[in-house]
Scaffold this active site. Structure first.
Site, PDB file in Angstrom:
ATOM      1  N   GLY A  10      -5.684  13.181  -1.011  1.00 57.11           N
ATOM      2  CA  GLY A  10      -4.910  12.552  -2.075  1.00 57.11           C
ATOM      3  C   GLY A  10      -5.744  11.505  -2.794  1.00 57.11           C
ATOM      4  O   GLY A  10      -6.964  11.446  -2.655  1.00 57.11           O
ATOM      5  N   LYS A 180       2.363  -6.203   3.176  1.00 56.06           N
ATOM      6  CA  LYS A 180       2.334  -4.990   2.351  1.00 56.06           C
ATOM      7  C   LYS A 180       3.711  -4.319   2.327  1.00 56.06           C
ATOM      8  O   LYS A 180       4.142  -3.787   1.299  1.00 56.06           O
ATOM      9  CB  LYS A 180       1.285  -4.021   2.887  1.00 56.06           C
ATOM     10  CG  LYS A 180       1.081  -2.775   2.027  1.00 56.06           C
ATOM     11  CD  LYS A 180       0.528  -3.113   0.655  1.00 56.06           C
ATOM     12  CE  LYS A 180       0.405  -1.891  -0.249  1.00 56.06           C
ATOM     13  NZ  LYS A 180      -0.582  -0.912   0.238  1.00 56.06           N
TER      14      LYS A 180
END
Length: 293
Positions: A10, A180
């Protein structure tokens, strides 16, 4: 020079392979023969602003995974289960770095016998083809050992560090992943739901109201001060205002999102009645996924 394995073709896997190949021997492991053959033939095209360069890396299928000096796992949360059997065969001395959004994978990687690290990625990247990636925003990769004593950490850090692709090492993984997760739990689902760039959560009054509610709930669950949390979310949204979040990209491309490991993770550790906006956004993203299918 290290032997580096990168699992996943990806945007993140292509980005890491492109940069690490400047100084190391990189092997990219992918799932599809079509992608393998394309990269073998053409290499990876890395675009940075108006500049473009072609990068050659070794590429093969995931079932040919072997020990490397360090292996970066770049697949998204829904695909972790597919790569775990291959990782379980690696030696105890292997160093494996997991770079997923959310925290839903932690219980799955704990049984691995290798030296495990987890990290967060602050770069912006977008894959435009099987062999092409756009580097949209420079950031850092932050890595910490996960429930094991990091052996020879200084050597690993010294070898991986690059001026144009910085990597920072920390002793404690929990603050990295929780910070995050805060960003992922607010910016990602809202931009996916309303199909907007990251910065719109600050400029659209109604979306901003929702962002503040999600920030408050996520800060409550993770133990963050709300004012600090909102300032952090706002700063990231402003710095990446033109970017498309990974969850928005997944929805637009009819792919499964990482919502289970993000909002779903929060809902698994606290009652949904205490975080109703998070519960709504979780169900809304699942509804979009089902519509795409």
């Amino acid at each position: 020079m290290l032997k580096i394995g990168v699992i996943g073709g990806g945007s993140l896997g292509l980005l890491l392979s492109s940069y690490f190949s400047q100084n190391h021997r990189v092997t990219l492991y992918v799932k599809r023969t079509e992608q393998r053959d394309k990269i073998k033939q053409k290499g990876i095209t890395l675009r940075i602003n108006d500049n473009e360069k072609n990068v050659r890396v070794n590429v093969t299928l995931i079932d040919e995974l072997v020990d490397q000096n360090v292996i970066f796992v770049c697949v998204k949360q829904p695909h972790i289960d597919q790569v775990l059997p291959y990782l379980a065969k690696l030696s105890e001395t292997s160093k494996i770095v997991f770079l997923q959004n959310g925290m839903g994978h932690l219980n799955k990687i704990a049984p691995l016998r290798s030296e495990i690290y987890v990290g967060v990625v602050e770069h912006g990247a977008y894959r435009t083809a099987d062999d092409e990636v756009n580097h949209l925003g420079m950031g850092t990769i932050k890595i910490a050992p996960y429930e094991n004593e990091a052996i020879d950490l200084a050597h690993l850090q010294a070898n991986l560090q690059q001026d144009d692709f910085p990597i920072e090492f920390y002793d404690d993984w929990e603050p990295l992943l929780k910070t995050k997760l805060l960003i992922n739990a607010v910016i990602n689902p809202l931009t996916a739901l309303f199909n907007v760039n990251n910065g719109v959560i600050l400029t659209n009054t109604h979306i901003k109201n929702l962002a503040e509610k999600l920030t408050n709930e996520t800060a409550y669950v993770l133990g963050f001060d709300y004012d600090w949390a909102w300032n952090h979310v706002s700063r990231v949204a402003e710095n990446t205002k033109e970017n498309t979040s990974s969850m928005r990209a997944d929805i637009l491309n009819n792919r499964e999102t990482e919502i289970e490991a993000i909002s779903g993770y929060l809902l698994r550790i606290i009652d949904e009645r205490e975080i109703p906006f998070t519960y709504f956004i979780y169900e809304a993203i699942l509804a979009l996924q089902n519509r795409g299918k």
